[in-house]
Design a protein around this motif. Structure first.
Motif, PDB file in Angstrom:
ATOM      1  N   LYS A 222      -4.789   1.704   3.863  1.00 28.67           N
ATOM      2  CA  LYS A 222      -3.705   2.570   4.310  1.00 28.67           C
ATOM      3  C   LYS A 222      -2.627   2.677   3.228  1.00 28.67           C
ATOM      4  CE  LYS A 222      -4.095   2.100   9.350  1.00 28.67           C
ATOM      5  NZ  LYS A 222      -3.943   3.523   9.707  1.00 28.67           N
ATOM      6  N   VAL A 223      -2.344   1.574   2.551  1.00 27.84           N
ATOM      7  CA  VAL A 223      -1.351   1.609   1.478  1.00 27.84           C
ATOM      8  C   VAL A 223      -1.859   2.472   0.328  1.00 27.84           C
ATOM      9  CG1 VAL A 223      -0.140   0.222  -0.256  1.00 27.84           C
ATOM     10  CG2 VAL A 223      -0.346  -0.619   2.089  1.00 27.84           C
ATOM     11  N   GLN A 224      -3.127   2.300  -0.023  1.00 22.58           N
ATOM     12  CA  GLN A 224      -3.701   3.087  -1.110  1.00 22.58           C
ATOM     13  C   GLN A 224      -3.673   4.582  -0.803  1.00 22.58           C
ATOM     14  OE1 GLN A 224      -7.664   1.605  -1.749  1.00 22.58           O
ATOM     15  NE2 GLN A 224      -6.981  -0.271  -2.757  1.00 22.58           N
ATOM     16  N   ASN A 225      -3.760   4.910   0.464  1.00 23.51           N
ATOM     17  CA  ASN A 225      -3.862   6.309   0.879  1.00 23.51           C
ATOM     18  C   ASN A 225      -2.503   6.939   1.157  1.00 23.51           C
ATOM     19  OD1 ASN A 225      -5.638   8.498   1.391  1.00 23.51           O
ATOM     20  ND2 ASN A 225      -5.344   8.246   3.595  1.00 23.51           N
ATOM     21  N   ALA A 226      -1.420   6.223   0.863  1.00 19.15           N
ATOM     22  CA  ALA A 226      -0.080   6.699   1.227  1.00 19.15           C
ATOM     23  C   ALA A 226       0.759   7.050   0.003  1.00 19.15           C
ATOM     24  CB  ALA A 226       0.631   5.647   2.075  1.00 19.15           C
ATOM     25  N   THR A 227       0.135   7.551  -1.019  1.00 19.64           N
ATOM     26  CA  THR A 227       0.864   7.932  -2.226  1.00 19.64           C
ATOM     27  C   THR A 227       1.929   8.972  -1.910  1.00 19.64           C
ATOM     28  OG1 THR A 227      -1.138   7.554  -3.530  1.00 19.64           O
ATOM     29  CG2 THR A 227       0.629   8.819  -4.569  1.00 19.64           C
ATOM     30  N   GLU A 233       9.567   4.196   5.110  1.00 20.86           N
ATOM     31  CA  GLU A 233       8.805   4.887   6.157  1.00 20.86           C
ATOM     32  C   GLU A 233       7.398   4.312   6.260  1.00 20.86           C
ATOM     33  OE1 GLU A 233       8.968   6.955   9.288  1.00 20.86           O
ATOM     34  OE2 GLU A 233      10.595   7.313   7.848  1.00 20.86           O
ATOM     35  N   LEU A 234       6.802   4.023   5.102  1.00 24.54           N
ATOM     36  CA  LEU A 234       5.462   3.455   5.090  1.00 24.54           C
ATOM     37  C   LEU A 234       5.442   2.094   5.782  1.00 24.54           C
ATOM     38  CD1 LEU A 234       2.513   3.469   4.206  1.00 24.54           C
ATOM     39  CD2 LEU A 234       3.252   2.606   1.960  1.00 24.54           C
ATOM     40  N   GLN A 235       6.447   1.271   5.506  1.00 27.77           N
ATOM     41  CA  GLN A 235       6.497  -0.046   6.137  1.00 27.77           C
ATOM     42  C   GLN A 235       6.590   0.072   7.656  1.00 27.77           C
ATOM     43  OE1 GLN A 235       9.268  -2.829   4.383  1.00 27.77           O
ATOM     44  NE2 GLN A 235       9.298  -4.136   6.201  1.00 27.77           N
ATOM     45  N   LYS A 236       7.379   1.027   8.141  1.00 22.71           N
ATOM     46  CA  LYS A 236       7.498   1.210   9.586  1.00 22.71           C
ATOM     47  C   LYS A 236       6.155   1.622  10.196  1.00 22.71           C
ATOM     48  CE  LYS A 236      12.382   2.575   9.448  1.00 22.71           C
ATOM     49  NZ  LYS A 236      13.346   3.686   9.648  1.00 22.71           N
ATOM     50  N   GLU A 237       5.472   2.545   9.552  1.00 27.30           N
ATOM     51  CA  GLU A 237       4.201   3.025  10.089  1.00 27.30           C
ATOM     52  C   GLU A 237       3.140   1.928  10.076  1.00 27.30           C
ATOM     53  OE1 GLU A 237       2.927   6.580   8.214  1.00 27.30           O
ATOM     54  OE2 GLU A 237       4.757   7.684   8.668  1.00 27.30           O
ATOM     55  N   ASP A 277       3.035  -3.517  -3.905  1.00 26.89           N
ATOM     56  CA  ASP A 277       2.343  -3.206  -2.656  1.00 26.89           C
ATOM     57  C   ASP A 277       1.994  -4.474  -1.887  1.00 26.89           C
ATOM     58  OD1 ASP A 277       2.490  -0.485  -3.015  1.00 26.89           O
ATOM     59  OD2 ASP A 277       0.510  -0.311  -3.939  1.00 26.89           O
ATOM     60  N   GLU A 278       1.702  -5.557  -2.620  1.00 28.65           N
ATOM     61  CA  GLU A 278       1.440  -6.838  -1.949  1.00 28.65           C
ATOM     62  C   GLU A 278       2.669  -7.307  -1.194  1.00 28.65           C
ATOM     63  OE1 GLU A 278       1.703 -11.080  -1.303  1.00 28.65           O
ATOM     64  OE2 GLU A 278       2.820 -10.016  -2.857  1.00 28.65           O
ATOM     65  N   VAL A 510      -0.682   7.975   5.977  1.00 26.07           N
ATOM     66  CA  VAL A 510      -1.087   6.606   6.287  1.00 26.07           C
ATOM     67  C   VAL A 510      -1.798   6.520   7.622  1.00 26.07           C
ATOM     68  CG1 VAL A 510       1.025   5.950   7.481  1.00 26.07           C
ATOM     69  CG2 VAL A 510      -0.309   4.211   6.299  1.00 26.07           C
ATOM     70  N   GLU A 511      -1.525   7.443   8.542  1.00 29.36           N
ATOM     71  CA  GLU A 511      -2.208   7.420   9.829  1.00 29.36           C
ATOM     72  C   GLU A 511      -3.642   7.892   9.654  1.00 29.36           C
ATOM     73  OE1 GLU A 511      -1.166   6.252  12.508  1.00 29.36           O
ATOM     74  OE2 GLU A 511       0.932   5.938  11.982  1.00 29.36           O
ATOM     75  N   ASN A 512      -4.585   7.167  10.248  1.00 30.37           N
ATOM     76  CA  ASN A 512      -5.969   7.593  10.213  1.00 30.37           C
ATOM     77  C   ASN A 512      -6.139   8.792  11.132  1.00 30.37           C
ATOM     78  OD1 ASN A 512      -8.855   7.413  11.522  1.00 30.37           O
ATOM     79  ND2 ASN A 512      -8.964   6.517   9.483  1.00 30.37           N
ATOM     80  N   PRO A 513      -6.797   9.845  10.691  1.00 25.91           N
ATOM     81  CA  PRO A 513      -6.868  11.070  11.487  1.00 25.91           C
ATOM     82  C   PRO A 513      -7.596  10.918  12.803  1.00 25.91           C
ATOM     83  CG  PRO A 513      -8.344  11.160   9.596  1.00 25.91           C
ATOM     84  CD  PRO A 513      -7.469   9.975   9.406  1.00 25.91           C
TER      85      PRO A 513
END
Length: 523
Positions: A222-227, A233-237, A277-278, A510-513
């Motif tokens: 999910k992190v890799q896919n959230a460029t 916002e990413l951390q919240k999701e 990212d870690e 980041v959300e999986n479809p």
């Protein structure tokens, strides 16, 4: 596991061989497999026909085949069709269909998770397969607990001593130089691998490791896919996804493995994520494991023999809370630090640990801690070690020695804690200044150092490797065809968390479809 001798035919040898046990058959077969693969002129060219015939017959004799035998047979099949992970997942799930419990079906998935980690498939295909694995895990975890005829858990079995040989069979495709346990369990962390290498490791623990690896792999993807997604916002999701997924698994071993990963920072994701990212994933796990009091872990603070397994989990929660608090303070985020302290103080952890200690020493044998803060509780537990209560097992003396070292190093000595008030602080509405009762500067600094000292000491708590079988090369390194059901959020504490976090999701990539949207709809 099966007892008694096993007679098998090897047609090419023109003979039938008798093995005294399944253990000896597995050892000899694993040795023959490795020799054949090493001698093959090219990868995948080894002739494994005899092994196929033998283990097809062996497995047909079991209504619920042993994990190790299934692993060897599936390794033979996968060797013929390398990289066909969908078929491998289908094969392993088919063999687990007759298992009465959840642990063995989950433990069987270890090779699938490992191959996904090492795979060079496209990100889309890898994500689809990881989602399939997580969906299968959710199905297994929803099974009612099964019991054997004598009342014991159906998942209470242990791994055969030949388990290590099967690990070599599954790791040979990727490396012959590294420790096989590092290859097959790349995301488990050193602590978990040491436990897996112990003689008599439980199937339940292996299942918890596999679940934690699959969970962490999904977070990394999910992190890799959230460029391009803002970090906050990413951390919240990611936190919402994590908090929603943990109670679906409702597995204490899984929860404990995640805690131990945080105890031994950095996380074992260095080959997947950057250092920044870690840190992001670590913060997500801090939020997920500290701020929510999950019902499958929270037993209302009850202490009895059946719940003895909760002690290491609750001690670990205490330690990572100190770690999270100190890290938040280092970043100047006093509000976040206070959130961790408040969540811990109102959780089931303090009451459980106090009741546990009371059961050990007897009611009224000593006073209770001055507060339910992690700093106060850890100091109290260390004091109990001095009074003869074994709280930290074989690590107690080391922890006390480390605390003394940190006291001297920081120049505080016996001044580190003077009174109850030193353990309390108030975060001003501005979120910037920490205040304590007493002198405003010196005491605040002493309190900070106290937390750091206790955290540093307790953070390094590790299981002593008594009984570990030393294995050569094992150091301290550190649109899918398979479709399962969607996740379902059941835990009320998680719903409370999600309700409080309303509006946090931005609907970014980041959300999986499929599964993540379905999970939201199921709420």
């Amino acid at each position: 596991m099966a007892a008694g001798s096993i007679v098998v035919d090897f047609p090419s040898m023109g003979a039938a061989l008798c093995f005294p046990s399944l253990e000896s058959l597995l050892r000899d077969s694993a040795s023959g497999f490795l020799a054949a693969v090493s001698a093959a002129p090219a990868p995948g060219a080894a002739d494994l026909t005899n092994f196929h015939r033998v283990f097809s017959r062996v497995l047909s004799g079991y209504p619920d085949p042993p994990l190790e035998a299934v692993w060897f047979f599936s390794a033979l099949t996968f060797h013929d069709r390398p990289d066909d992970l969908r078929s491998l997942l289908q094969l392993l799930s088919a063999f687990a269909a007759s298992s009465p419990g959840a642990a063995k079906p989950l433990a069987l998935l270890a090779p699938v998770v490992s191959e996904l980690f090492h795979s060079d498939k496209t990100r889309r295909e890898t994500e689809a397969l990881v989602e399939a694995v997580l969906s299968y895990i959710s199905i297994c975890c929803s099974r009612p607990a099964a019991s054997s005829t004598d009342g014991a858990s159906a998942d209470a079995g242990t791994l055969l001593p030949a388990f290590g040989e099967l690990v070599k069979v599954w790791s040979v495709r990727h490396s012959r130089d590294r420790c096989p346990f590092q290859v097959l369990f790349p995301l488990a962390g050193e602590e978990a691998r040491r436990e897996l290498m112990k003689e008599g490791c439980s199937v339940e623990y292996l299942a918890g490791v596999v679940m934690a690896e699959a969970f962490l792999l999904r977070l990394c993807l999910k992190v890799q896919n959230a460029t391009g997604v803002p970090r906050s916002e990413l951390q919240k999701e990611l936190t919402i996804w994590s908090v929603s997924s943990i109670p679906v698994f409702q597995n204490k071993q899984f929860f404990g493995v995640l805690l131990n990963m945080l105890l031994n920072s950095p996380l074992p994701v260095y080959s997947l994520l950057s250092a920044d990212d870690e840190i992001l994933v670590r913060d997500v796990l801090y939020d997920s494991l500290i701020l929510v009091d999950y019902s499958f872990i929270n037993n209302g603070g009850a202490v009895d023999q059946a719940d003895s397994s909760l002690l290491p989990i609750y001690l670990s929660r205490l330690v990572i809370t100190l770690d999270a608090v100190n890290e938040a303070r280092r970043k100047g985020d006093q509000g976040r630090a206070m959130s961790f302290i408040n969540a811990f103080s109102t959780s089931s952890v303090p009451s459980y640990l106090i009741k546990w200690a009371t059961c050990q020493a007897g009611f009224g044998a000593f006073s209770k801690p001055i507060a339910n803060t992690p700093q106060a509780l850890l100091k109290w537990l260390v004091d109990l070690e001095d009074k003869g209560i074994k709280v930290f097992g074989d690590n107690g003396s080391w922890i006390k020695g480390r605390i003394i070292y940190d006291e001297v190093k920081n120049g505080y000595g016996n001044r580190m804690i003077h009174s109850d008030a030193d353990l309390f602080f108030i975060d001003k509405p501005s979120g910037g200044e920490v205040m304590t009762k007493g002198s405003e500067n010196g005491e605040a600094e002493a309190m900070e150092t106290t937390g750091n000292a206790f955290m540093a000491a307790a953070q390094s708590m590790k299981v002593v490797a008594n009984g570990i079988r030393k294995r050569k090369g094992c150091g301290n390194e550190d649109a899918a065809a398979v479709k399962f059901v969607k996740y379902k959020v059941e835990d009320s504490s998680v719903k409370d968390y999600l309700s409080a976090a309303n509006g946090m999701s931005s609907g970014s990539e980041v959300e999986n479809p499929q599964s993540d949207d379905e999970m939201e709809e199921s709420d």
